[in-house]
Design a protein around this motif. Structure first.
Motif, short mmCIF file in Angstrom:
data_model
loop_
_atom_site.label_atom_id
_atom_site.label_comp_id
_atom_site.label_asym_id
_atom_site.label_seq_id
_atom_site.Cartn_x
_atom_site.Cartn_y
_atom_site.Cartn_z
N ARG A 131 -1.24 7.64 -9.39
CA ARG A 131 -0.30 8.53 -8.69
C ARG A 131 -0.38 8.31 -7.19
N ASN A 132 -1.62 8.25 -6.66
CA ASN A 132 -1.79 8.04 -5.23
C ASN A 132 -1.24 6.68 -4.81
N TRP A 133 -1.50 5.66 -5.61
CA TRP A 133 -1.02 4.32 -5.29
C TRP A 133 0.50 4.31 -5.19
N ARG A 134 1.17 4.95 -6.13
CA ARG A 134 2.64 4.99 -6.09
C ARG A 134 3.14 5.74 -4.86
N ASP A 135 2.46 6.85 -4.51
CA ASP A 135 2.94 7.71 -3.44
C ASP A 135 2.65 7.18 -2.03
N THR A 136 1.61 6.38 -1.88
CA THR A 136 1.22 5.91 -0.55
C THR A 136 2.15 4.79 -0.10
N PRO A 137 2.70 4.89 1.12
CA PRO A 137 3.53 3.79 1.63
C PRO A 137 2.72 2.50 1.73
N LYS A 138 3.42 1.39 1.47
CA LYS A 138 2.78 0.09 1.48
C LYS A 138 3.66 -0.91 2.22
N VAL A 139 3.01 -1.87 2.87
CA VAL A 139 3.70 -2.99 3.49
C VAL A 139 3.12 -4.25 2.86
N VAL A 140 4.00 -5.10 2.35
CA VAL A 140 3.59 -6.33 1.69
C VAL A 140 4.01 -7.49 2.59
N PHE A 141 3.06 -8.38 2.88
CA PHE A 141 3.32 -9.52 3.74
C PHE A 141 3.38 -10.78 2.88
N SER A 142 4.54 -11.43 2.86
CA SER A 142 4.70 -12.64 2.05
C SER A 142 5.94 -13.39 2.48
N SER A 143 5.84 -14.69 2.45
CA SER A 143 7.02 -15.53 2.70
C SER A 143 7.52 -16.14 1.39
N THR A 144 6.89 -15.81 0.27
CA THR A 144 7.27 -16.44 -1.00
C THR A 144 7.89 -15.48 -2.01
N ILE A 145 7.81 -14.18 -1.78
CA ILE A 145 8.51 -13.24 -2.66
C ILE A 145 9.67 -12.64 -1.88
N ASP A 146 10.66 -12.16 -2.59
CA ASP A 146 11.84 -11.65 -1.89
C ASP A 146 12.14 -10.18 -2.16
N LYS A 147 11.30 -9.52 -2.97
CA LYS A 147 11.55 -8.12 -3.27
C LYS A 147 10.23 -7.42 -3.62
N VAL A 148 10.07 -6.21 -3.15
CA VAL A 148 8.94 -5.36 -3.53
C VAL A 148 9.50 -3.98 -3.86
N ASP A 149 8.72 -3.22 -4.61
CA ASP A 149 9.12 -1.87 -4.95
C ASP A 149 7.90 -0.98 -4.88
N TRP A 150 7.96 0.17 -5.52
CA TRP A 150 6.85 1.11 -5.56
C TRP A 150 6.44 1.59 -4.17
N ASN A 151 7.43 2.08 -3.42
CA ASN A 151 7.16 2.67 -2.10
C ASN A 151 6.62 1.64 -1.12
N ALA A 152 7.13 0.42 -1.23
CA ALA A 152 6.67 -0.68 -0.36
C ALA A 152 7.86 -1.30 0.35
N ARG A 153 7.55 -1.92 1.47
CA ARG A 153 8.56 -2.74 2.15
C ARG A 153 7.96 -4.11 2.39
N LEU A 154 8.80 -5.11 2.48
CA LEU A 154 8.37 -6.50 2.60
C LEU A 154 8.52 -6.97 4.04
N VAL A 155 7.48 -7.66 4.53
CA VAL A 155 7.53 -8.31 5.84
C VAL A 155 7.35 -9.81 5.60
N THR A 156 8.32 -10.59 6.03
CA THR A 156 8.25 -12.05 5.84
C THR A 156 7.91 -12.78 7.13
N GLY A 157 7.89 -12.07 8.24
CA GLY A 157 7.65 -12.69 9.53
C GLY A 157 6.19 -12.64 9.95
N ASP A 158 5.95 -12.57 11.23
CA ASP A 158 4.63 -12.63 11.84
C ASP A 158 3.78 -11.41 11.45
N ALA A 159 2.80 -11.63 10.60
CA ALA A 159 1.96 -10.54 10.11
C ALA A 159 1.16 -9.90 11.23
N VAL A 160 0.58 -10.70 12.09
CA VAL A 160 -0.26 -10.15 13.17
C VAL A 160 0.57 -9.28 14.11
#
Length: 188
Positions: A79-108
């Motif tokens: 439950r906590n995992w689903r509810d906590t906002p997440k940022v996923v860093f990747s240049s090889t996937i094009d979609k994330v879900d479960w309260n996450a957003r995708l960053v494809t650019g400069d991670a640092v």
């Protein structure tokens, strides 16, 4: 400014995964260790994931609380995992879900921007992503959960650094099955 915490299970010789991304050496965690990880999850306001760890976590935890043998702690974790906002860093996937957003650019650059915001602590997971943050001097705390096993190679917890990072020990604890928890804060 937000605090950035890097913590993972690792082997005594310093690997988060053996060759072939094998994490079977860690086995199921003890109840005490699982509760410790649950507490850490609940203390984090935002989670930052590299692709491999995201794929591992998102393959189980979205429905982890619906598993017939799920413990109360596992249900709370899911439950906590689903509810906590997440940022996923990747240049090889094009979609994330479960309260996450995708960053494809400069991670640092993005981690630096997120750290500068007001808010609660951020957890970072995935050795490659954490390694980039480590080299940039962005990690404020290291949480090592060390298992008494040697695997001889794989994915290291620590990355090669350009300069020393001085740390202060803030906690050490022995857990069941010979697992040792150590926490260090970066000396600034």
């Amino acid at each position: 400014m937000r605090k950035l915490i890097y913590g993972m299970n690792l082997t005594l010789d310093g690997y988060v995964a053996a060759p072939g991304d094998d994490i079977g050496w860690s086995g199921p965690p003890s109840d005490e260790l699982f509760q410790w990880w649950l507490d850490r999850e609940q203390e984090s306001a935002l989670w930052l994931y590299g692709r491999k760890l995201w794929e591992t976590m998102s393959s189980y935890w979205p429905t982890g609380d619906e598993q017939p043998d799920a413990t109360p702690a596992e249900m709370a974790f899911a439950r906590n995992w689903r509810d906590t906002p997440k940022v996923v860093f990747s240049s090889t996937i094009d979609k994330v879900d479960w309260n996450a957003r995708l960053v494809t650019g400069d991670a640092v650059a993005e981690i630096t921007r997120l750290k500068a915001e007001d808010g609660g602590a951020m957890g970072i997971g995935g050795a490659t992503l954490a390694g980039a943050a480590m080299r940039a001097g962005l990690i404020d705390e290291y949480q090592l959960v060390t298992y008494p096993v040697l695997v001889g190679g794989g994915t290291p917890f620590f990355t090669a650094l350009d300069s020393w990072v001085n740390l202060n020990l803030v906690e050490t604890r022995t857990l069941p099955n010979g697992v040792i928890l150590t926490r260090y804060e970066t000396r600034r």
